[in-house]
Design a protein around this motif. Structure first.
Motif, mmCIF file in Angstrom:
data_model
loop_
_atom_site.group_PDB
_atom_site.id
_atom_site.type_symbol
_atom_site.label_atom_id
_atom_site.label_comp_id
_atom_site.label_asym_id
_atom_site.label_seq_id
_atom_site.Cartn_x
_atom_site.Cartn_y
_atom_site.Cartn_z
ATOM 1 N N ALA A 379 14.523 -35.450 -4.435
ATOM 2 C CA ALA A 379 15.110 -36.469 -5.589
ATOM 3 C C ALA A 379 14.053 -37.747 -5.432
ATOM 4 O O ALA A 379 14.164 -38.382 -6.386
ATOM 5 C CB ALA A 379 16.456 -36.865 -5.104
ATOM 6 N N TYR A 380 13.272 -37.804 -4.320
ATOM 7 C CA TYR A 380 12.362 -38.831 -4.219
ATOM 8 C C TYR A 380 11.008 -38.635 -4.786
ATOM 9 O O TYR A 380 10.013 -39.407 -4.746
ATOM 10 C CB TYR A 380 12.483 -39.374 -2.894
ATOM 11 N N ALA A 381 10.791 -37.220 -5.180
ATOM 12 C CA ALA A 381 9.418 -36.493 -5.435
ATOM 13 C C ALA A 381 8.879 -37.473 -6.622
ATOM 14 O O ALA A 381 7.478 -37.808 -6.518
ATOM 15 C CB ALA A 381 9.502 -35.289 -5.810
ATOM 16 N N GLN A 382 9.581 -38.031 -7.598
ATOM 17 C CA GLN A 382 8.786 -38.381 -8.716
ATOM 18 C C GLN A 382 8.692 -39.914 -8.433
ATOM 19 O O GLN A 382 7.467 -40.648 -8.635
ATOM 20 C CB GLN A 382 9.714 -38.624 -9.961
ATOM 21 N N SER A 383 9.324 -40.410 -7.487
ATOM 22 C CA SER A 383 9.012 -41.859 -7.127
ATOM 23 C C SER A 383 8.037 -42.024 -6.269
ATOM 24 O O SER A 383 7.171 -42.930 -6.502
ATOM 25 C CB SER A 383 10.172 -42.603 -6.632
ATOM 26 N N TYR A 384 8.005 -41.062 -5.332
ATOM 27 C CA TYR A 384 6.651 -41.199 -4.421
ATOM 28 C C TYR A 384 5.193 -40.790 -5.372
ATOM 29 O O TYR A 384 4.327 -41.395 -4.873
ATOM 30 C CB TYR A 384 6.919 -40.032 -3.385
ATOM 31 N N ILE A 385 5.406 -39.717 -6.182
ATOM 32 C CA ILE A 385 4.174 -39.465 -6.974
ATOM 33 C C ILE A 385 3.802 -40.928 -7.555
ATOM 34 O O ILE A 385 2.485 -41.025 -7.821
ATOM 35 C CB ILE A 385 4.337 -38.332 -7.673
ATOM 36 N N VAL A 386 4.801 -41.540 -8.303
ATOM 37 C CA VAL A 386 4.291 -42.742 -9.129
ATOM 38 C C VAL A 386 3.581 -43.552 -8.066
ATOM 39 O O VAL A 386 2.577 -44.314 -8.472
ATOM 40 C CB VAL A 386 5.388 -43.445 -9.569
ATOM 41 N N ASP A 387 4.133 -43.875 -6.683
ATOM 42 C CA ASP A 387 3.410 -44.825 -5.841
ATOM 43 C C ASP A 387 2.076 -44.202 -5.452
ATOM 44 O O ASP A 387 1.085 -44.918 -5.208
ATOM 45 C CB ASP A 387 4.399 -45.084 -4.670
ATOM 46 N N PHE A 388 1.889 -42.817 -5.354
ATOM 47 C CA PHE A 388 0.581 -42.301 -5.057
ATOM 48 C C PHE A 388 -0.433 -42.517 -6.076
ATOM 49 O O PHE A 388 -1.527 -42.912 -5.805
ATOM 50 C CB PHE A 388 0.895 -40.629 -4.866
ATOM 51 N N TYR A 389 0.085 -42.473 -7.371
ATOM 52 C CA TYR A 389 -0.834 -42.834 -8.474
ATOM 53 C C TYR A 389 -1.333 -44.174 -8.439
ATOM 54 O O TYR A 389 -2.417 -44.575 -8.825
ATOM 55 C CB TYR A 389 -0.205 -42.506 -9.781
ATOM 56 N N ASN A 390 -0.248 -45.008 -8.206
ATOM 57 C CA ASN A 390 -0.463 -46.556 -8.241
ATOM 58 C C ASN A 390 -1.722 -46.711 -7.013
ATOM 59 O O ASN A 390 -2.685 -47.547 -7.272
ATOM 60 C CB ASN A 390 0.526 -47.239 -7.875
ATOM 61 N N MET A 391 -1.473 -46.310 -5.960
ATOM 62 C CA MET A 391 -2.477 -46.336 -4.688
ATOM 63 C C MET A 391 -3.951 -45.726 -5.171
ATOM 64 O O MET A 391 -5.043 -46.415 -4.924
ATOM 65 C CB MET A 391 -1.827 -45.908 -3.558
ATOM 66 N N LEU A 392 -3.825 -44.819 -5.721
ATOM 67 C CA LEU A 392 -5.044 -44.007 -6.353
ATOM 68 C C LEU A 392 -5.759 -44.862 -7.261
ATOM 69 O O LEU A 392 -7.098 -44.893 -7.261
ATOM 70 C CB LEU A 392 -4.854 -42.608 -6.814
ATOM 71 N N ASP A 393 -5.301 -45.474 -8.251
ATOM 72 C CA ASP A 393 -5.635 -46.511 -9.249
ATOM 73 C C ASP A 393 -6.227 -47.455 -8.578
ATOM 74 O O ASP A 393 -7.282 -47.802 -8.979
ATOM 75 C CB ASP A 393 -4.560 -46.865 -10.362
ATOM 76 N N ARG A 394 -5.750 -48.062 -7.616
ATOM 77 C CA ARG A 394 -6.448 -49.361 -6.858
ATOM 78 C C ARG A 394 -8.029 -48.705 -6.282
ATOM 79 O O ARG A 394 -9.007 -49.403 -6.545
ATOM 80 C CB ARG A 394 -5.730 -49.901 -5.663
ATOM 81 N N THR A 395 -8.032 -47.645 -5.696
ATOM 82 C CA THR A 395 -9.402 -47.170 -5.489
ATOM 83 C C THR A 395 -10.339 -47.215 -6.604
ATOM 84 O O THR A 395 -11.524 -47.102 -6.744
ATOM 85 C CB THR A 395 -9.398 -45.754 -4.723
ATOM 86 N N GLU A 396 -9.802 -46.500 -7.811
ATOM 87 C CA GLU A 396 -10.614 -46.262 -9.187
ATOM 88 C C GLU A 396 -11.027 -47.664 -9.652
ATOM 89 O O GLU A 396 -12.323 -47.786 -9.904
ATOM 90 C CB GLU A 396 -9.645 -45.798 -10.089
ATOM 91 N N ALA A 397 -10.274 -48.743 -9.502
ATOM 92 C CA ALA A 397 -10.625 -50.077 -9.978
ATOM 93 C C ALA A 397 -11.580 -50.684 -9.040
ATOM 94 O O ALA A 397 -12.716 -51.289 -9.393
ATOM 95 C CB ALA A 397 -9.347 -50.853 -9.962
ATOM 96 N N TYR A 398 -11.640 -50.481 -7.703
ATOM 97 C CA TYR A 398 -12.567 -50.726 -6.770
ATOM 98 C C TYR A 398 -13.948 -50.227 -7.084
ATOM 99 O O TYR A 398 -14.916 -50.889 -7.102
ATOM 100 C CB TYR A 398 -12.190 -50.475 -5.479
ATOM 101 N N ARG A 399 -13.814 -48.827 -7.529
ATOM 102 C CA ARG A 399 -15.095 -48.032 -7.642
ATOM 103 C C ARG A 399 -15.938 -48.465 -9.006
ATOM 104 O O ARG A 399 -17.238 -48.560 -8.831
ATOM 105 C CB ARG A 399 -14.817 -46.487 -7.824
ATOM 106 N N ILE A 400 -14.915 -48.883 -9.819
ATOM 107 C CA ILE A 400 -15.757 -49.086 -11.055
ATOM 108 C C ILE A 400 -16.265 -50.609 -11.018
ATOM 109 O O ILE A 400 -17.275 -50.869 -11.373
ATOM 110 C CB ILE A 400 -14.513 -49.387 -12.356
ATOM 111 N N TYR A 401 -15.514 -51.411 -10.186
ATOM 112 C CA TYR A 401 -16.105 -52.762 -9.992
ATOM 113 C C TYR A 401 -17.513 -52.788 -9.035
ATOM 114 O O TYR A 401 -18.194 -53.547 -9.214
ATOM 115 C CB TYR A 401 -15.089 -53.659 -9.246
ATOM 116 N N ASP A 402 -17.341 -52.012 -7.975
ATOM 117 C CA ASP A 402 -18.281 -51.880 -7.458
ATOM 118 C C ASP A 402 -19.175 -50.465 -6.994
ATOM 119 O O ASP A 402 -19.916 -50.319 -6.147
ATOM 120 C CB ASP A 402 -17.575 -51.859 -5.834
ATOM 121 N N ASP A 403 -19.489 -49.868 -8.331
ATOM 122 C CA ASP A 403 -20.193 -48.699 -8.285
ATOM 123 C C ASP A 403 -21.644 -49.121 -8.486
ATOM 124 O O ASP A 403 -22.508 -47.995 -8.313
ATOM 125 C CB ASP A 403 -19.703 -47.504 -9.093
#
Length: 711
Positions: A379-403
């Motif tokens: 029942a927590y799969a969707q909640s955890y996948i949203v958290d996963f997306y949010n954490m992955l997005d932070r790495t994307e923001a860092y790459r765009i800023y520092d690429d």
């Protein structure tokens, strides 16, 4: 005798009288000439004054006539537009959209739709226009971003009354779109450049980019992965600056190549990637290199999703199921034993695993299978996948800023050596001047004195001067500049993947404004952006791209002569071939390496880039081979910088700084700190410009070099 003397005296008197008459006549003539000169000069000045007054009167009369006739509306409209566009510079007053028909007549109806094509890194702006009357003029898109100069796109249209005209215009992604306010203004402009209609949109690019997050899934268990869409949840993007809705897209081998460019993220789970073709694997790798996120599930399926990729792309391996106890949401789950390279880092997700940056993209490998029943039944799969997306997005923001984007400072630094401005060598001119002074002075005097012909001195000086003037003109032709000058560097993958990117510099030697035609098959036209810290530069230039049928004209509105405009262009990559490097176990030192040129170009130099090391090698013709041991020119430590390093002790490289600058520019474009590349540079590449402009064109073709030994 008396008669003879009397006649002689009479003749003498007559002769003297004649001379006096002649002298008197000449004096009178000189007086008349002086008077005539004064009269002529006075007449010319008077004529000039009258001409100026008449022409000024005509201009004023013409302007007054224009104001009283058909130009009245356009003049009023122009003033209205000027007042409205002044507000564009005040962001506090620009909230929401403007949609005002400035002509005072409800004549135009403009509809706008913007979508993001992630594969080509462009926004597709679809414009639909209708007009109540016959209209010939331009649709204008004006972009204003904090990270780049102003770019305006003009498209000429012929619009019959009450008909609709549809047009698609590509506007390239800009790094400023991720962080800063970005505006798009749509205008209707007549042939006299009077704006009749204006419509403004704030943050439209960011909204198009982040309205949806497209999540692709390549899996034999696709139906079990519906939770990946995160239905009803908002996914944070760019440090909570935007929110997206998830959209799940089924990816199959049949649609992989056509659909992958539209995705923000690709999951591969419960799928054997060794069944994919080399073209499909290459498409996935290119997708990641250009900013995509690849997520791979293992778990009970072990390494099936890893098999198709080379070790240089995914530096991880699976040795079977792990003997450790893993849990997902409090329940035991099968996990694969993954051995990650030192570059992989974990960010604490419930989906246990680790990630690694790949140029602008990211690879995450989970120890679990995303289709495992423990996950899909939770029942927590969707909640955890949203958290996963949010954490992955932070790495994307860092790459765009520092690429390390290709900023205007970097491009300017390299183009100083590339753009073809000849440095003026004064040594030869000094010699000519010294010779002239010697000959015109003592040499000429002594020669004429010795030959007793000093009366010819006034003839000899102009003659010698004329000869030396011709000599100076001949010498100066070496440094003659064309009215319009351009230089271009095109960077492309040797195997045809991705797009070709061209950086182009152009300037005029006569005027600050430079205007020239370019090829019509360009996918995108843009300026070169500032780096993140320089995005508030107030001295921004204005760039325009005007399209009329198959004619495309690029314009840079400079202020002074030699003001350079820098364009960033994209077009299809039509390369076919490879640059292959063979090496032995001593590759670390690049001993005994061979570079095979399997392209259609003759390369002047090669550059092999391995992490923070580089080596420059003499090039070879198409079909040829360069031997690193014999053809090595220079080795050094690579640092991503805004200029070419000093090649101490290498006069050859110092004399060829144009092509070496192109090589180093190409290295900066492909460098990711991990992968290994071989880069070749060729002169006289395909021209980007057309018509009456001179262009120095260079091609930079690159290929990857495997880490595994080749022989």
């Amino acid at each position: 005798m008396k008669t003879f003397l009397c006649d002689s005296i009479k003749n003498s008197v007559r002769l003297n009288n004649n001379r006096q008459i002649i002298f008197i006549w000449m004096g009178e003539k000189l007086k008349i000439q002086k008077q005539n000169k004064k009269i002529i000069l006075f007449t010319i000045i008077l004529f000039a004054i009258i001409s100026v007054l008449i022409s000024t009167g005509k201009v004023n009369a013409k302007e007054n006539t224009g104001r009283d006739s058909q130009h009245t509306d356009d003049e009023k409209i122009s003033r209205m537009v000027q007042r409205s566009t002044e507000d564009d510079d005040d962001e506090d007053e620009d909230e929401g959209d403007e949609n005002v028909d400035l002509s005072g007549r409800k004549s135009f109806d403009v509809k706008l739709d913007v979508t993001a094509d992630r594969g080509k890194a462009v926004y597709v702006v679809d414009v639909k226009v209708t007009c109540e009357y016959d209209f010939n003029g331009y649709i204008r898109l004006k972009t204003k971003r904090e990270a780049s100069d102003t770019m305006t796109y003009d498209y000429y249209i012929t619009l019959p009354a009450s008909t609709e005209k549809s047009l698609s215009i590509n506007v390239p992604f800009s790094d400023g779109d991720y962080f800063d306010t970005n505006n798009l203004t749509v205008q209707i402009v007549n042939k006299k450049d009077v704006v009749l209609f204006s419509q403004k949109h704030n943050d439209i690019f960011r909204e198009a980019l982040y309205k949806y997050m497209y999540i692709g899934a390549l899996s034999n268990s696709y139906k079990k992965l519906s939770y990946l869409e995160a239905t009803g949840s908002k996914i944070n993007r760019m440090y909570n600056m935007s929110e997206s809705e998830g959209k799940l897209v089924e990816i199959t081998p049949d649609n992989l190549i056509s659909e992958i460019s539209k995705l923000d993220m690709l999951f591969i789970d419960d799928f054997d990637t060794s069944t994919l073709s080399p073209e499909q694997i290459s498409a996935i790798e290119d997708y990641v290199y250009k900013g995509g996120s690849l997520v791979i599930g293992t778990g009970k399926n072990l390494d099936s999703a890893l098999k198709g990729f080379g070790k240089s792309f995914i530096k991880a391996s699976c040795s079977g199921l792990s003997s450790r106890q893993y849990q997902f949401a409090g329940k035991a789950i099968q996990a694969a034993d993954i051995r990650f390279d030192t570059g992989f880092k974990s960010f604490g997700s419930e989906f246990q695993g680790a990630g690694d940056e790949k140029r602008r993209g990211y690879i995450y490998i989970s120890n679990y299978s995303f289709s495992d029943p423990v996950i899909t039944g939770s029942a927590y799969a969707q909640s955890y996948i949203v958290d996963f997306y949010n954490m992955l997005d932070r790495t994307e923001a860092y790459r765009i800023y520092d690429d390390g984007v290709m900023s205007i400072d970097m491009i300017e630094g390299f183009f100083r050596n590339i753009e073809g401005l000849s440095s003026f060598e004064s040594g030869g001119l000094k010699i000519i001047i010294v010779l002239y002074v010697l000959i015109i002075g003592p040499v000429l005097y002594l020669l004429l004195k010795k030959s007793n012909k000093r009366e010819f001195f006034w003839v000899a000086i102009p003659a010698v001067t004329a000869v030396f003037m011709v000599g100076i003109m001949i010498y100066g032709r070496r440094f003659m500049l064309e009215d319009k000058k351009a230089a271009s560097v095109t960077i492309a993958s040797a195997n045809g993947s991705g797009q070709r990117e061209t950086f182009l510099s152009a300037y005029s030697t006569r005027d600050g404004k430079i205007e020239f035609k370019t090829r019509s098959d360009l996918n995108a036209i843009d300026t070169v952006g500032y780096d993140y810290y320089g995005r508030y530069n107030s001295n921004r230039a204005v760039y325009r791209a005007v399209t009329n049928g198959d004619d495309v004209t690029l314009i840079h509105e400079g202020k002074e002569k030699f003001d350079k405009g820098y364009f960033h262009l994209k077009l299809d990559n039509e390369q076919a071939g490879n640059i292959h490097v063979t090496y032995n176990t001593s590759y670390e030192l690049l001993n005994e390496a061979k570079i095979e040129n399997n392209t259609k170009y003759d390369f002047k130099y090669f550059l092999i880039l391995r992490k923070n090391k580089f080596i420059i090698v003499n090039g070879c013709k198409k079909g040829g081979v360069s031997d690193v041991a014999k053809d090595k020119v220079y080795t050094g430590n690579y640092v991503r910088s805004q200029s070419v390093p000093s090649f101490f002790g290498s006069d050859t490289l110092e004399k060829n700084l144009d092509v070496i600058s192109c090589l180093y520019l190409g290295a900066n474009a492909v460098y990711d700190g991990q992968s290994n590349f071989v880069i070749g540079v060729t002169e006289n590449y395909e021209r980007i410009t057309k018509g009456d402009i001179s262009e120095n064109s260079y091609g930079v073709i690159y290929d990857t070099v495997d880490n595994a030994k080749d022989k």
